[in-house]
Structures are given as C-alpha cells and as structure tokens.
Design an enzyme around this catalytic site. Structure first.
Site, PDB file in Angstrom:
ATOM      1  N   ASP A 223      23.263  12.112  -8.241  1.00  8.26           N
ATOM      2  CA  ASP A 223      23.106  12.843  -6.986  1.00  8.26           C
ATOM      3  C   ASP A 223      22.066  12.204  -6.071  1.00  8.26           C
ATOM      4  OD1 ASP A 223      23.319  15.445  -5.354  1.00  8.26           O
ATOM      5  OD2 ASP A 223      21.182  15.396  -5.845  1.00  8.26           O
ATOM      6  N   GLU A 297      26.162   8.799  -5.600  1.00 12.08           N
ATOM      7  CA  GLU A 297      26.396   9.476  -4.329  1.00 12.08           C
ATOM      8  C   GLU A 297      25.409   8.978  -3.283  1.00 12.08           C
ATOM      9  OE1 GLU A 297      26.167  13.939  -2.361  1.00 12.08           O
ATOM     10  OE2 GLU A 297      24.577  13.108  -3.614  1.00 12.08           O
TER      11      GLU A 297
END
Length: 579
Positions: A223, A297
């Site tokens: 993330d 990401e």
C-alpha cells in the site's frame, strides 16, 4: 489513414510472449480484491469478516478466480478502516481470530486459491505499542517514527515544522506534548509514518512479511509505496524543507494537491527498499518453490512506475499496479484517448515483464458508475483479455454501482476531513465500499444485522449475484465467467497484441497465436458504427461471435463479415476469425 470515412489511429503491435512456456501461477490467474469489511458478514454484527470470506471461496472458484487479495484485516483502531495498523502480527477482532484466518488459508488451499494480503509499510497506528512506547521515551521505538521540532510564528505560537500537507488534507504534522515534537503522518493523524532511515524499522517490517509467509500467504499488495521515504533532511541543514506550490487548488492551501510533493513522494530510496523486500519474497520461494508475488500501489508516472519492476541487478515487484483504466480515461474519453492510455503501460514496461490491468478498487468509483452500466462487460473484456495479469475488485463482475452514503453515514476520513456536508461525496471512498450484493434478501444477503457498517446500495433487489447466476439469458456475471474461461486460451496467454481506435467511439484489439485470431471490440458510445476489421493484417472473411455484452443483440456463434461489421450502440463483443 482513412478507413470507411473515419480516421484510424496507428496500431500498437507487440510481441507478448516469444514462445509458449509454462506460466507461473500469478501470471495466468485472476486476482480478486476483497474488502473484508464489506464482503460477507458471518456473525450478524453488520461488518464483514474472515469466516464470511471463507464461506464464499467456492464462489470465487466458480468465477474462475485463482487468487484473492484481502484489504487489511490486521489489528487496528479502524480510524482508516484497517490502514492504521496497531499490530502487524495479529487479526482485528471484528474480522475474527488468527484461527479463523488459518481456517481461511486451509479452505483456500483446498480450492487452489492463493491468498494475498495487504502490506501497509508506510505507517502504523498511533495506538500501536511502538508509538505508545515512543511517547514514553523508549529510544528504540522513538526512532521508529519521523519527528521534527516545531517553529514559532511572529506571535510566539508553535506551528508545524513546514508546509507539508496530508493526503487527506490539512497539515501532515501533529504535535505531541509527551516528547515536545511533531510527528509526520502523510495520511490521517492516527497514522504516524515509519522511519525507513532506521535499520531497525527495515528489519521489523521484513519480519512482518516473514511472519505471514510462514502462515502460508502467497504474496502482498504493498500500500501507498510512493510515500515510504521523505527526503534526507541532512541534505538541507537538518530541517525538512517546504514543498513548492503546485498551482492547483490555490483557494485551498490545506489541500494535498496545493503542493508539489517533491520531498515526500517517489524518493529514490523507495525502490531499493522494494528490491530488499523482493529478496525476502524469494527466500520463501527457495524453500518450497512457490513464487510469492508482490504488487505495489503507486499513482505515479510510467517512468517512475517501471522502476518498481527492478533493474539489471535486482528484481523488484512482479506487479507494479497499472492504474490507467482508472486514472487515465473515463466515460467521456474518446477511443483514441483510451487506446493511448492502454498502450502506454505496454510501451513503457520492460519487454520481459508482464502488464497488469485493474479497472476498480476500494479507493475509486466503481466501473458501472464511472463508465455507465452499459460498459460493464466491455471494461471486463479489457481487464481479462488485454495482455497481462487481471485484477477484479469485488462486485465488478456483476456491475455493482456506487452506493449513496449520506453525510451522517459517512465514515471515510477522506470524506469526513473535508468538513463539508455538501461536497463531501467528492472525496469520500465510502460509495465504492458498500456491502456486496449477494441476493435480494435483507441487506442484500450481506448481513442479518439491523444496521450494516455502511448502507447497502439502492437497487440491490434487481442487481445481485443470485439473480444474475439464475437468469435464463445473459448476465454480467455469466459474461464474466465466459471471459475468464476464454482467458485460458493460448491466444490470450501467449499471443501478440495490436490495438486500433477505429474512430472516436470504437476501440478494438487483436490477440493472435498459432493460427487463432481474436478481435475484442468495445463501442464506448450510444452510436452504431460499421467497421472494416480487414484493417488488421490477415483478418478477412468471416468472424464468429464468442462472447457478447448485454447491450449486444448477437448470440454466441453468430457470424460477422470482417469487412462490413455492424457494431451497435454501446456493444462489446469478442470475435474469432473463422479459418
């Protein structure tokens, strides 16, 4: 080049695989993202959980999915619904227990479904043991975080160290009297950034990876990787410098977009950290032969994104997420703009690496809401049939739409931090996180609770998996399953790729391998067109319909003339050349 009185943009012609080879599990599967809080509630508390996911793994298998990525289910105070992790080594009570997670892993293994978790390395929770110990003066844990002295203004009032803003708006610095300093939080206040210039932090987070790999997970989606490092302040006299004004949102200096984030995003050290993590992933492959996959990401430029793959000396992530289907075009874009966006990743990526495709996730409006319900099947055709790895966000297979969430029901900090009961919805991510729609029972079959954590989207009585699976005719989910099966054909696993914008409305691409030729066509507008597919070299004669969208009047097996194909309004079809 003129074609049927319409301008045709040049094709992109790419060799995807030089020759047929055995693909690794992650190269050929479909990854299905589950937002645990909204997938299936097993205990009636209105919140999805691990047992709920376990109970629906057969559903994923029937879809043709071979791996599922779970958004964070770690112990957390839930200020940012799991992205503020208090204990990286434990499960959040609302979602179940470690035993429940181990049961999930066992059931998934039985069905040959890989489990991928979310790794949230940029920050922890301000309720974590690490942060609490830091506030007590424990030097080891104090050094786990990024601290800075404040500055006094002309009135002698202490202010944040500089002008850095949080992604969720307002200052990225928060003062703590216990230590007399500000800590950095690039996201919400409850998410203090970790200090990756500290070797102890680096090793701690590698141990987090090892812990879950030992449990049996097959990889991680990483993330917010672009925010991992801040500039080295020692290069600036020991003080973090202000970031320059971007020229955007000039009427809102507290907005994240107000600044150009040259000191807090995409720092070079980030890529080396990814390469170090890959070494940990490969440690486990060496033990049992199973590849552990890393998905990163980062909403960054293509040039920056490609660095996550690695370099000539070191391997990085197998899947730096490709967000062009989310960020680079929408329902108003022309076919030429769509072609440009799609081909961009394929053009920039290293020739020996795979692309990946994702059209929706928990942070972005759903496909049916961004492009319209008529294009659900066409977008799923892109995700599943373009060359590379496919990622589907839960609900996209049935065409779920964004739910309405009132200001009173809004819980996403991105929406709440706007302090705006009128325009909050522009920032809130709650609409794409509403509960999964299983059937037309209470709460769409998601939960038996009187109130669910977010309201179920309106219209679930007609839009749910049960109705679509049991329909006599076509449905989004049946089309999805057909595409998932078609995806296993050699032409889509190994074939070459060529794309064309036939006009402003119609985008098409050809996949071919060992004599099999397929053409995927998406009409993005409510206007019919006549297309000459003989533009594609070697395509002539008859084309057979293999898969068609709900908007198509055709049926599987229908024949289309290659040089005179009538494409109806908002129609999406997959055609195969009749040899």
């Amino acid at each position: 080049m003129r074609l049927l009185g319409l301008w045709c943009l040049p094709a992109v012609f790419l060799l995807v695989h030089a020759s047929e080879r055995e693909l690794d599990w992650w190269e050929s599967t479909i990854f299905y993202q589950i937002y645990p809080r909204s997938f299936k509630d097993s205990d009636g508390d209105g919140i999805g959980d691990l047992k709920g996911i376990t109970s629906k793994l057969e559903y994923l298998k029937e879809l043709g999915v071979g791996a599922t990525w779970l958004s964070p289910m770690f112990k957390s105070p839930m200020y940012d619904f799991g992205y503020d992790i208090a204990d990286f080594y434990d499960v959040q009570e609302e979602y179940g227990t470690m035993a429940d997670f181990e049961e999930l892993l066992a059931k998934a293994k039985e069905l040959d479904i890989k489990i991928v978790l979310d790794f949230v390395p940029n920050h922890t929770s301000n309720e974590s043991m690490w942060f609490e110990e830091a506030l007590k003066g424990h030097q080891k844990y104090f050094d786990y975080f990024v601290w800075e002295d404040g500055v006094e203004d002309e009135n002698g009032v202490l202010q944040p160290p500089n002008n850095w803003n949080s992604v969720f708006r307002k200052s990225a610095w928060e003062y703590r009297e216990e230590v007399g300093k500000y800590y950095l939080h690039q996201f919400v206040i409850g998410q203090p950034d970790l200090n990756y210039r500290n070797p102890d932090v680096v090793e701690e987070m590698k141990n987090v990876l090892r812990f879950w790999f030992d449990k049996g997970v097959a990889g991680f989606r990483v993330d917010a990787i672009a925010h991992l490092f801040e500039v080295d302040k020692e290069k600036y006299g020991g003080k973090y410098p202000d970031e320059p004004i971007s020229g955007q949102d000039l009427d809102d200096p507290l907005s994240y977009n107000y600044l150009n984030h040259i000191y807090t995003k995409d720092q070079e050290e980030t890529f080396d950290m990814v390469y170090q993590w890959r070494e940990v992933f490969d440690e486990f492959k060496e033990k049992d032969g199973l590849t552990r996959v890393m998905m990163t990401e980062a909403y960054s430029s293509p040039q920056v994104t490609m660095k996550y793959f690695g370099d000539e000396q070191q391997n990085g992530a197998q899947m730096p997420f490709n967000f062009v289907l989310i960020s680079d075009f929408n329902g108003q874009s022309s076919a030429g703009e769509i072609k440009y966006a799609i081909d961009k990743f394929l053009t920039f990526k290293p020739i020996d690496k795979l692309a990946n495709w994702v059209a929706g996730n928990h942070d972005n409006s759903r496909v049916a809401s961004r492009f319209g319900p008529k294009l659900v099947d066409g977008m799923n055709m892109l995700v599943l049939l373009l060359p590379g790895v496919a990622v589907t966000y839960m609900g996209e297979e049935i065409g779920m739409v964004d739910g309405y969430v009132s200001w009173e029901d809004t819980v996403d900090p991105s929406g709440c931090n706007t302090d705006d009961p009128i325009n909050y919805w522009k920032s809130s991510r709650d609409p794409e996180r509403t509960p999964f729609q299983w059937n037309n029972d209470k709460n769409a079959g998601f939960s038996t609770a009187e109130k669910t954590w977010l309201p179920v989207a309106e219209g679930y009585e007609q839009l749910n998996t049960e109705i679509q699976l049991n329909s006599e005719g076509r449905s989004h989910i049946k089309i999805y399953k057909g595409l998932a099966k078609l995806r296993t054909e050699p032409a889509f696993r190994y074939g070459r790729y060529e794309s064309v914008a036939f006009n402003t409305d119609v985008f098409a691409f050809r996949r071919w391998y060992d004599g099999d030729v397929y053409i995927v066509v998406v009409n993005f507008r409510d206007e019919p067109h006549t297309i000459d597919f003989t533009y594609f070299e070697g395509v002539n004669g008859h084309l057979e319909v293999v898969v068609c969208s709900l908007e198509s009047s055709r049926r599987r097996g229908d024949v289309v003339e290659a040089n005179n194909a009538k494409i109806s309004e908002s129609e999406s079809i997959v055609l195969k050349l009749v040899q």
